[in-house]
Design a protein around this motif. Structure first.
Motif, PDB file in Angstrom:
ATOM      1  N   GLN A 214      -4.209 -10.812 -12.954  1.00 23.43           N
ATOM      2  CA  GLN A 214      -3.048 -11.355 -12.267  1.00 23.43           C
ATOM      3  C   GLN A 214      -2.535 -10.380 -11.210  1.00 23.43           C
ATOM      4  O   GLN A 214      -2.149 -10.780 -10.111  1.00 23.43           O
ATOM      5  N   GLU A 215      -2.540  -9.098 -11.534  1.00 24.26           N
ATOM      6  CA  GLU A 215      -2.099  -8.087 -10.569  1.00 24.26           C
ATOM      7  C   GLU A 215      -3.025  -8.078  -9.346  1.00 24.26           C
ATOM      8  O   GLU A 215      -2.561  -7.976  -8.211  1.00 24.26           O
ATOM      9  N   ARG A 216      -4.316  -8.176  -9.561  1.00 27.04           N
ATOM     10  CA  ARG A 216      -5.275  -8.204  -8.449  1.00 27.04           C
ATOM     11  C   ARG A 216      -5.051  -9.436  -7.572  1.00 27.04           C
ATOM     12  O   ARG A 216      -5.047  -9.359  -6.337  1.00 27.04           O
ATOM     13  N   VAL A 217      -4.854 -10.600  -8.228  1.00 26.27           N
ATOM     14  CA  VAL A 217      -4.612 -11.828  -7.480  1.00 26.27           C
ATOM     15  C   VAL A 217      -3.326 -11.692  -6.665  1.00 26.27           C
ATOM     16  O   VAL A 217      -3.281 -12.048  -5.486  1.00 26.27           O
ATOM     17  N   GLN A 218      -2.280 -11.155  -7.260  1.00 26.52           N
ATOM     18  CA  GLN A 218      -1.001 -10.969  -6.566  1.00 26.52           C
ATOM     19  C   GLN A 218      -1.170 -10.012  -5.387  1.00 26.52           C
ATOM     20  O   GLN A 218      -0.648 -10.264  -4.303  1.00 26.52           O
ATOM     21  N   ARG A 219      -1.928  -8.922  -5.621  1.00 26.90           N
ATOM     22  CA  ARG A 219      -2.172  -7.959  -4.558  1.00 26.90           C
ATOM     23  C   ARG A 219      -2.927  -8.616  -3.401  1.00 26.90           C
ATOM     24  O   ARG A 219      -2.606  -8.387  -2.216  1.00 26.90           O
ATOM     25  N   LEU A 220      -3.922  -9.441  -3.714  1.00 20.78           N
ATOM     26  CA  LEU A 220      -4.668 -10.136  -2.664  1.00 20.78           C
ATOM     27  C   LEU A 220      -3.774 -11.080  -1.878  1.00 20.78           C
ATOM     28  O   LEU A 220      -3.855 -11.167  -0.637  1.00 20.78           O
ATOM     29  N   GLU A 221      -2.915 -11.800  -2.575  1.00 21.98           N
ATOM     30  CA  GLU A 221      -1.995 -12.712  -1.898  1.00 21.98           C
ATOM     31  C   GLU A 221      -1.047 -11.946  -0.975  1.00 21.98           C
ATOM     32  O   GLU A 221      -0.777 -12.366   0.162  1.00 21.98           O
ATOM     33  N   ASN A 222      -0.550 -10.812  -1.475  1.00 21.51           N
ATOM     34  CA  ASN A 222       0.340  -9.984  -0.642  1.00 21.51           C
ATOM     35  C   ASN A 222      -0.403  -9.482   0.595  1.00 21.51           C
ATOM     36  O   ASN A 222       0.150  -9.464   1.699  1.00 21.51           O
ATOM     37  N   GLU A 223      -1.644  -9.069   0.400  1.00 23.95           N
ATOM     38  CA  GLU A 223      -2.418  -8.585   1.541  1.00 23.95           C
ATOM     39  C   GLU A 223      -2.673  -9.711   2.544  1.00 23.95           C
ATOM     40  O   GLU A 223      -2.612  -9.504   3.761  1.00 23.95           O
ATOM     41  N   LYS A 224      -2.943 -10.911   2.030  1.00 27.28           N
ATOM     42  CA  LYS A 224      -3.147 -12.063   2.922  1.00 27.28           C
ATOM     43  C   LYS A 224      -1.883 -12.337   3.738  1.00 27.28           C
ATOM     44  O   LYS A 224      -1.941 -12.585   4.953  1.00 27.28           O
ATOM     45  N   GLN A 225      -0.731 -12.323   3.060  1.00 25.46           N
ATOM     46  CA  GLN A 225       0.538 -12.568   3.754  1.00 25.46           C
ATOM     47  C   GLN A 225       0.789 -11.489   4.801  1.00 25.46           C
ATOM     48  O   GLN A 225       1.209 -11.777   5.934  1.00 25.46           O
ATOM     49  N   ASN A 226       0.511 -10.227   4.419  1.00 24.42           N
ATOM     50  CA  ASN A 226       0.704  -9.127   5.354  1.00 24.42           C
ATOM     51  C   ASN A 226      -0.230  -9.286   6.558  1.00 24.42           C
ATOM     52  O   ASN A 226       0.196  -9.090   7.717  1.00 24.42           O
ATOM     53  N   ASN A 227      -1.480  -9.650   6.280  1.00 20.98           N
ATOM     54  CA  ASN A 227      -2.431  -9.836   7.376  1.00 20.98           C
ATOM     55  C   ASN A 227      -2.006 -11.009   8.271  1.00 20.98           C
ATOM     56  O   ASN A 227      -2.125 -10.943   9.496  1.00 20.98           O
ATOM     57  N   LYS A 228      -1.528 -12.078   7.644  1.00 18.23           N
ATOM     58  CA  LYS A 228      -1.079 -13.250   8.404  1.00 18.23           C
ATOM     59  C   LYS A 228       0.102 -12.877   9.292  1.00 18.23           C
ATOM     60  O   LYS A 228       0.148 -13.236  10.481  1.00 18.23           O
ATOM     61  N   MET A 229       1.067 -12.146   8.750  1.00 16.97           N
ATOM     62  CA  MET A 229       2.243 -11.722   9.520  1.00 16.97           C
ATOM     63  C   MET A 229       1.832 -10.778  10.646  1.00 16.97           C
ATOM     64  O   MET A 229       2.346 -10.873  11.781  1.00 16.97           O
ATOM     65  N   LEU A 230       0.890  -9.907  10.321  1.00 17.89           N
ATOM     66  CA  LEU A 230       0.412  -8.970  11.324  1.00 17.89           C
ATOM     67  C   LEU A 230      -0.285  -9.722  12.456  1.00 17.89           C
ATOM     68  O   LEU A 230      -0.091  -9.406  13.639  1.00 17.89           O
ATOM     69  N   MET A 231      -1.062 -10.721  12.111  1.00 19.23           N
ATOM     70  CA  MET A 231      -1.762 -11.524  13.117  1.00 19.23           C
ATOM     71  C   MET A 231      -0.746 -12.289  13.986  1.00 19.23           C
ATOM     72  O   MET A 231      -0.906 -12.393  15.202  1.00 19.23           O
ATOM     73  N   GLU A 232       0.262 -12.841  13.318  1.00 18.19           N
ATOM     74  CA  GLU A 232       1.291 -13.558  14.074  1.00 18.19           C
ATOM     75  C   GLU A 232       2.029 -12.620  15.026  1.00 18.19           C
ATOM     76  O   GLU A 232       2.314 -12.952  16.175  1.00 18.19           O
TER      77      GLU A 232
END
Length: 167
Positions: A139-157
């Motif tokens: 669950q921690e790994r999945v949460q970390r991946l989701e956070n990284e995706k959100q961070n990458n998405k925000m960074l891309m935006e």
């Protein structure tokens, strides 16, 4: 010369008897040191083995004879419907002793079974804890991946906005 079991046995017995006679005569001689060769040593070993085997056979015959007498005695008493005798009391004592042994073994086995069940229970608990820990890590790994995706998405935006401003 043809060799068969009978001839080999006969010759072996002859050699053993000769060695016995030689040993008896050498015992009578006092203070004489004899040199033993390999043949004499082997004959002495063969003689000892033969004597041991004879003793075992004799012990077995005596034991089987005693057992046979005991069985016959039991049969006679059973057929004659005799009253209990001293040997019956001995049998009861043996029966009590064997009952004690059986109960001891039964208790020991039950204790071993209980111990093994406790060990199994502990192993199950350990496995469950390990499984739970694994799930938490997942669950921690999945949460970390989701956070990284959100961070990458925000960074891309953010990068896209910056590029749009500069263009």
């Amino acid at each position: 010369m043809d060799l068969d079991n009978r001839r080999v046995r006969k010759r072996s017995l002859l050699l053993i008897e000769q060695r016995r006679k030689h040993n008896k005569s050498s015992l009578k001689k006092s203070g004489v040191d004899e040199e033993y060769g390999e043949k004499k040593n082997l004959m002495d070993e063969s003689l000892e083995l033969f004597d041991e085997e004879e003793q075992k056979k004799e012990d077995y015959k005596n034991k089987s004879g005693e057992e046979r007498k005991h069985r016959e005695d039991i049969r006679k008493r059973a057929l004659a419907n005799l009253t209990p005798t001293k040997s019956d009391e001995d049998l009861r004592k043996v029966s009590r002793k064997s009952t004690f042994v059986v109960t001891y073994l039964k208790e020991k086995t039950e204790a071993e079974i209980a111990t093994k069940q406790e060990e199994l229970t502990l192993k199950k608990e350990e496995l469950k804890l390990e499984r739970d820990r694994f799930e938490l890590e997942k669950q921690e790994r999945v949460q970390r991946l989701e956070n990284e995706k959100q961070n990458n998405k925000m960074l891309m935006e953010l990068l896209a906005k910056c590029l749009n401003k500069w263009n």
